[in-house]
Design a protein around this motif. Structure first.
Motif, PDB file in Angstrom:
ATOM      1  N   SER A 149      11.706 -11.180  11.397  1.00 16.35           N
ATOM      2  CA  SER A 149      11.690  -9.723  11.270  1.00 16.35           C
ATOM      3  C   SER A 149      11.532  -9.304   9.815  1.00 16.35           C
ATOM      4  CB  SER A 149      12.984  -9.140  11.850  1.00 16.35           C
ATOM      5  OG  SER A 149      14.116  -9.675  11.171  1.00 16.35           O
ATOM      6  N   GLY A 150      12.211 -10.007   8.896  1.00 17.03           N
ATOM      7  CA  GLY A 150      12.100  -9.653   7.489  1.00 17.03           C
ATOM      8  C   GLY A 150      10.697  -9.846   6.952  1.00 17.03           C
ATOM      9  N   LEU A 151      10.066 -10.940   7.336  1.00 17.45           N
ATOM     10  CA  LEU A 151       8.704 -11.203   6.873  1.00 17.45           C
ATOM     11  C   LEU A 151       7.724 -10.187   7.446  1.00 17.45           C
ATOM     12  CD1 LEU A 151       7.196 -14.775   6.611  1.00 17.45           C
ATOM     13  CD2 LEU A 151       5.792 -12.836   7.238  1.00 17.45           C
ATOM     14  N   TYR A 152       7.906  -9.856   8.712  1.00 16.11           N
ATOM     15  CA  TYR A 152       7.018  -8.891   9.361  1.00 16.11           C
ATOM     16  C   TYR A 152       7.103  -7.526   8.681  1.00 16.11           C
ATOM     17  CZ  TYR A 152       5.275  -5.688  12.950  1.00 16.11           C
ATOM     18  OH  TYR A 152       4.609  -4.700  13.618  1.00 16.11           O
ATOM     19  N   TYR A 153       8.313  -7.040   8.444  1.00 19.03           N
ATOM     20  CA  TYR A 153       8.480  -5.728   7.824  1.00 19.03           C
ATOM     21  C   TYR A 153       7.951  -5.727   6.389  1.00 19.03           C
ATOM     22  CZ  TYR A 153      11.402  -4.492  11.806  1.00 19.03           C
ATOM     23  OH  TYR A 153      11.866  -4.232  13.075  1.00 19.03           O
ATOM     24  N   TYR A 154       8.145  -6.825   5.674  1.00 14.62           N
ATOM     25  CA  TYR A 154       7.662  -6.920   4.303  1.00 14.62           C
ATOM     26  C   TYR A 154       6.149  -6.762   4.261  1.00 14.62           C
ATOM     27  CZ  TYR A 154       7.400  -8.756  -0.495  1.00 14.62           C
ATOM     28  OH  TYR A 154       7.178  -8.916  -1.847  1.00 14.62           O
ATOM     29  N   TYR A 155       5.457  -7.499   5.124  1.00 13.78           N
ATOM     30  CA  TYR A 155       3.992  -7.449   5.145  1.00 13.78           C
ATOM     31  C   TYR A 155       3.487  -6.085   5.591  1.00 13.78           C
ATOM     32  CZ  TYR A 155       1.139 -11.516   4.041  1.00 13.78           C
ATOM     33  OH  TYR A 155       0.400 -12.466   3.380  1.00 13.78           O
ATOM     34  N   ILE A 156       4.069  -5.564   6.656  1.00 13.48           N
ATOM     35  CA  ILE A 156       3.576  -4.304   7.210  1.00 13.48           C
ATOM     36  C   ILE A 156       3.816  -3.152   6.245  1.00 13.48           C
ATOM     37  CG2 ILE A 156       3.880  -2.644   9.077  1.00 13.48           C
ATOM     38  CD1 ILE A 156       2.287  -5.122   9.827  1.00 13.48           C
ATOM     39  N   MET A 157       4.944  -3.136   5.539  1.00 12.70           N
ATOM     40  CA  MET A 157       5.220  -2.059   4.597  1.00 12.70           C
ATOM     41  C   MET A 157       4.274  -2.108   3.397  1.00 12.70           C
ATOM     42  SD  MET A 157       7.310   0.163   5.545  1.00 12.70           S
ATOM     43  CE  MET A 157       7.378   0.946   3.929  1.00 12.70           C
ATOM     44  N   GLU A 158       4.006  -3.308   2.881  1.00 17.33           N
ATOM     45  CA  GLU A 158       3.058  -3.431   1.777  1.00 17.33           C
ATOM     46  C   GLU A 158       1.676  -2.941   2.200  1.00 17.33           C
ATOM     47  OE1 GLU A 158       2.976  -4.375  -1.356  1.00 17.33           O
ATOM     48  OE2 GLU A 158       4.725  -5.629  -1.797  1.00 17.33           O
ATOM     49  N   LEU A 159       1.253  -3.357   3.382  1.00 20.18           N
ATOM     50  CA  LEU A 159      -0.070  -2.965   3.859  1.00 20.18           C
ATOM     51  C   LEU A 159      -0.142  -1.467   4.116  1.00 20.18           C
ATOM     52  CD1 LEU A 159      -2.807  -4.183   4.519  1.00 20.18           C
ATOM     53  CD2 LEU A 159      -2.013  -4.605   6.848  1.00 20.18           C
ATOM     54  N   ALA A 160       0.919  -0.896   4.685  1.00 21.78           N
ATOM     55  CA  ALA A 160       0.941   0.546   4.940  1.00 21.78           C
ATOM     56  C   ALA A 160       0.908   1.335   3.629  1.00 21.78           C
ATOM     57  CB  ALA A 160       2.187   0.916   5.744  1.00 21.78           C
ATOM     58  N   PHE A 161       1.590   0.844   2.600  1.00 23.51           N
ATOM     59  CA  PHE A 161       1.590   1.543   1.326  1.00 23.51           C
ATOM     60  C   PHE A 161       0.190   1.587   0.717  1.00 23.51           C
ATOM     61  CE2 PHE A 161       1.948   1.306  -3.348  1.00 23.51           C
ATOM     62  CZ  PHE A 161       2.502   2.549  -3.587  1.00 23.51           C
ATOM     63  N   TYR A 162      -0.519   0.466   0.758  1.00 29.43           N
ATOM     64  CA  TYR A 162      -1.855   0.457   0.172  1.00 29.43           C
ATOM     65  C   TYR A 162      -2.827   1.287   1.002  1.00 29.43           C
ATOM     66  CZ  TYR A 162      -0.711  -2.795  -3.531  1.00 29.43           C
ATOM     67  OH  TYR A 162      -0.186  -3.345  -4.659  1.00 29.43           O
ATOM     68  N   TRP A 163      -2.629   1.343   2.310  1.00 32.37           N
ATOM     69  CA  TRP A 163      -3.457   2.250   3.103  1.00 32.37           C
ATOM     70  C   TRP A 163      -3.146   3.706   2.747  1.00 32.37           C
ATOM     71  CZ3 TRP A 163      -7.843   1.858   5.341  1.00 32.37           C
ATOM     72  CH2 TRP A 163      -8.248   0.681   5.954  1.00 32.37           C
ATOM     73  N   SER A 164      -1.878   4.013   2.478  1.00 30.99           N
ATOM     74  CA  SER A 164      -1.542   5.378   2.069  1.00 30.99           C
ATOM     75  C   SER A 164      -2.162   5.713   0.717  1.00 30.99           C
ATOM     76  CB  SER A 164      -0.022   5.550   2.011  1.00 30.99           C
ATOM     77  OG  SER A 164       0.543   4.844   0.915  1.00 30.99           O
ATOM     78  N   LEU A 165      -2.268   4.712  -0.178  1.00 25.09           N
ATOM     79  CA  LEU A 165      -2.961   4.944  -1.442  1.00 25.09           C
ATOM     80  C   LEU A 165      -4.435   5.234  -1.219  1.00 25.09           C
ATOM     81  CD1 LEU A 165      -1.486   2.293  -3.930  1.00 25.09           C
ATOM     82  CD2 LEU A 165      -0.936   4.713  -3.720  1.00 25.09           C
ATOM     83  N   MET A 166      -5.012   4.581  -0.223  1.00 24.32           N
ATOM     84  CA  MET A 166      -6.413   4.866   0.117  1.00 24.32           C
ATOM     85  C   MET A 166      -6.565   6.317   0.543  1.00 24.32           C
ATOM     86  SD  MET A 166      -8.620   2.293  -0.128  1.00 24.32           S
ATOM     87  CE  MET A 166      -9.813   2.596   1.162  1.00 24.32           C
ATOM     88  N   PHE A 167      -5.625   6.799   1.354  1.00 19.73           N
ATOM     89  CA  PHE A 167      -5.691   8.186   1.808  1.00 19.73           C
ATOM     90  C   PHE A 167      -5.474   9.152   0.640  1.00 19.73           C
ATOM     91  CE2 PHE A 167      -3.760   6.383   5.958  1.00 19.73           C
ATOM     92  CZ  PHE A 167      -4.994   5.874   6.320  1.00 19.73           C
TER      93      PHE A 167
END
Length: 452
Positions: free
Chosen positions: A245-263
């Motif tokens: 669970s920790g690894l999953y949340y770490y990856y998904i949050m990093e990816l979501a942040f960079y997608w938000s930077l794209m927006f």
């Protein structure tokens, strides 16, 4: 009619196999002469109606299209490319432990999460960052408004924002203004289109907060992970490494942040390096997504945490600069430079690339996606060398002169760029810049900070 089925006028329709023209097919048809051939939408509608009469042909077309899509899909998710030898996607369908194995469909959850991150950012900037900016003395005021002048405004919009000496002389004669006054007008007019320091402070505070939080989370997560202390664990039993669970949340949050930077890049302060940063965000998203689908998440967490180690320091230096704490700003930038060089030119090549190139070769062997992944990491290392050179040059100037000079990296904020060399000469209009946007700390000409 000879038993022949009626065909559309103009010969624009389809015929069944075996149908013949002329007398052999039943001769000429009786009745009125055929009209002009159908065109445009009427022809297309007639073809669709006739196509429904021959389901066999339509079925062949649908089958061919489905076959082409199947080949494309199979090529995109080819096991020979993505996975080591003797491993198939079916082998990774099992639940494993925790969250199972990484799957491509997990990436879909990133997009609503990125929208949520962007919404949180708006609230953060409004209710947390802005009060902090006001508390440190950054005024909530717009830039200095240039004196209305129709002639100069027309030149500014239609011809040039940086008039040369010849044009300045012509405008001086036309308006009966001093050349220096016209230069001041153009400088103030350029500053009028730039965002205030308050806006830049809020943006940097949001990035500082996220980078610091995600870095602390990464350290906390990796501290109890065996592959932090022994990088060979990144490849032990690969690719049968289930998610936690920790690894999953770490990856998904990093990816979501960079997608938000794209927006948000389309709504943030416009910078000269807009296209470069757009490509940078795409490359970052691609690398994170690729490593997740390929289940190289263990080494991926090491790479993400290593890069986050210096990002929050840069944003902290920018915050100090906007708040006019120059000594703190210079100190933070020198610390950032040291951390950047150590992590990107020391730890990254001798720790990360060592395990992805040599230890993985020894334990799992190369395969097509392995080559692709390591190729991206080597390109990233080349960028590290270029950025480190530029950052060290700035830090060296800061140590020699006692202040940070212009950031020479490619991603300089155009909204903070010094407008022209005439500002180096003291004059009455030098004091007309608003909120220190062009004279932060008296020498930086606004923030020349850039983000990695």
């Amino acid at each position: 009619m000879g038993g022949e089925e009626a065909r559309p006028r103009g010969g624009g329709g389809l015929r069944r196999a075996g149908d013949k023209k002329g007398p052999e097919g039943g001769g000429r048809r009786s009745g009125p002469a055929p009209g002009p051939p159908l065109r445009g939408f009427r022809w297309l509608w007639r073809q669709l109606r006739l196509w429904r009469r021959w389901p066999r042909g339509g079925h062949k077309m649908a089958t061919a299209a489905a076959g082409a899509l199947g080949l494309l899909w199979g090529w995109l998710w080819s096991e020979r490319f993505w996975l080591p030898q003797n491993v198939s996607w079916a082998d990774l369908e099992g639940p494993g432990d925790g969250y199972g194995y990484p799957r491509a469909r997990h990436i879909l959850s990133v997009f609503p999460l990125a929208a949520g991150v962007f919404s949180v950012r708006l609230l953060f900037e409004r209710f947390i960052a802005k009060p902090c900016a006001l508390h440190v003395g950054i005024q909530d005021s717009g830039p200095y408004q240039a004196q209305p002048n129709a002639i100069l405004e027309k030149v500014f919009i239609s011809i040039t924002k940086y008039p040369d000496d010849k044009r300045l002389e012509g405008l001086s004669k036309q308006l009966d203004w001093d050349i220096r006054k016209i230069q001041c007008w153009f400088r103030h007019r350029r500053n009028q289109d730039k965002p205030p320091t308050l806006t830049k402070f809020c943006e940097s505070m949001w990035r500082f907060t996220f980078y610091l939080c995600i870095f602390c989370y990464g350290i906390r997560f990796l501290w109890s992970s065996p592959w932090l202390w022994d990088t060979r664990q990144c490849w032990h039993s690969y690719p049968y490494q289930p998610l936690t669970s920790g690894l999953y949340y770490y990856y998904i949050m990093e990816l979501a942040f960079y997608w938000s930077l794209m927006f948000s890049q389309f709504t943030d302060i416009k910078r000269k390096d807009f296209l470069i940063m757009f490509v940078h965000h795409l490359a970052t998203i691609g690398l994170i997504t690729f490593s997740y689908i390929n289940n190289m998440v263990r080494v991926g967490t090491l790479i993400m945490c290593l890069h986050d180690a210096s990002d929050f320091l840069l944003e902290a230096a920018k915050l100090a600069n906007y708040a006019k704490y120059q000594r703190l700003c210079d100190t933070l930038f020198v610390i950032f430079s040291a951390v950047f060089v150590v992590t990107r030119l020391g730890i990254y090549p001798f720790w990360i690339l060592n395990t992805t190139l040599f230890e993985s070769w020894e334990m799992i062997g190369p395969y097509p996606s392995w080559w692709f992944f390591n190729g991206l990491l080597l390109i990233l290392q080349v960028l590290h060398v270029i950025w480190s050179y530029l950052i060290v040059r700035i830090a060296f100037k800061a140590l020699i002169r006692g202040k940070v000079s212009k950031d020479d990296r490619s991603d300089v904020e155009s909204s903070s760029e010094e407008d022209d060399v005439t500002t180096s000469t003291k004059s009455p209009c030098d004091n007309s810049s608003s909120n220190g946007a062009n004279q932060v700390n008296g020498h930086m000409g606004g923030s020349y900070w850039a983000e990695e």
